[in-house]
Design a protein around this motif. Structure first.
Motif: not given
Length: 122
Positions: A42-45, A74-80, A83-84, A94-96
């Protein structure tokens, strides 16, 4: 104006990289592997979104000077973020999920803390 934004970005990036290093240490020395892997994801994203936002702001400023129209991404940040969360849901071993969401909010928390520190300095 953009130079000030660039300086803020360097400060935010530094803080987030310190947090990522802390998460890696915590991942290595605790039994909460999925929690810290989620925070790392999450922090990497969040760091990617910060970089993308600064890049889009630079493009936006250039487009304003030239009289063109451009989006702030804004759309690309939401898409990121989607994905996370997808990875957290797809690979819960692997991910909580809550940690991924908290990691995605890290950028905003860092910005607020930095604002408070900078505001108290002046």
């Amino acid at each position: 104006m953009f130079e000030n934004l660039q300086l803020m970005f360097y400060r935010y990036r530094k803080y987030i990289l310190y947090l990522l290093a802390l998460y890696v240490l915590a991942w290595g020395f605790t039994d909460y592997k999925t929690v810290f892997q989620g925070l790392l994801l999450g922090t990497s994203m969040s760091l990617y979104n910060l970089w993308n936002m600064v890049r889009k702001q630079k493009q936006f400023n250039s487009a304003l000077e030239e009289g063109k129209k451009v989006s702030l991404g804004t759309a690309s940040r939401m898409a990121t973020a989607i994905v996370a969360v997808f990875f957290a849901l797809r690979f819960p071993e692997y991910f909580h999920l809550i940690s991924v969401i908290l990691g995605l909010m890290t950028m905003y928390i860092v910005i607020m803390i930095d604002f408070a520190i900078q505001h108290n300095r002046t």
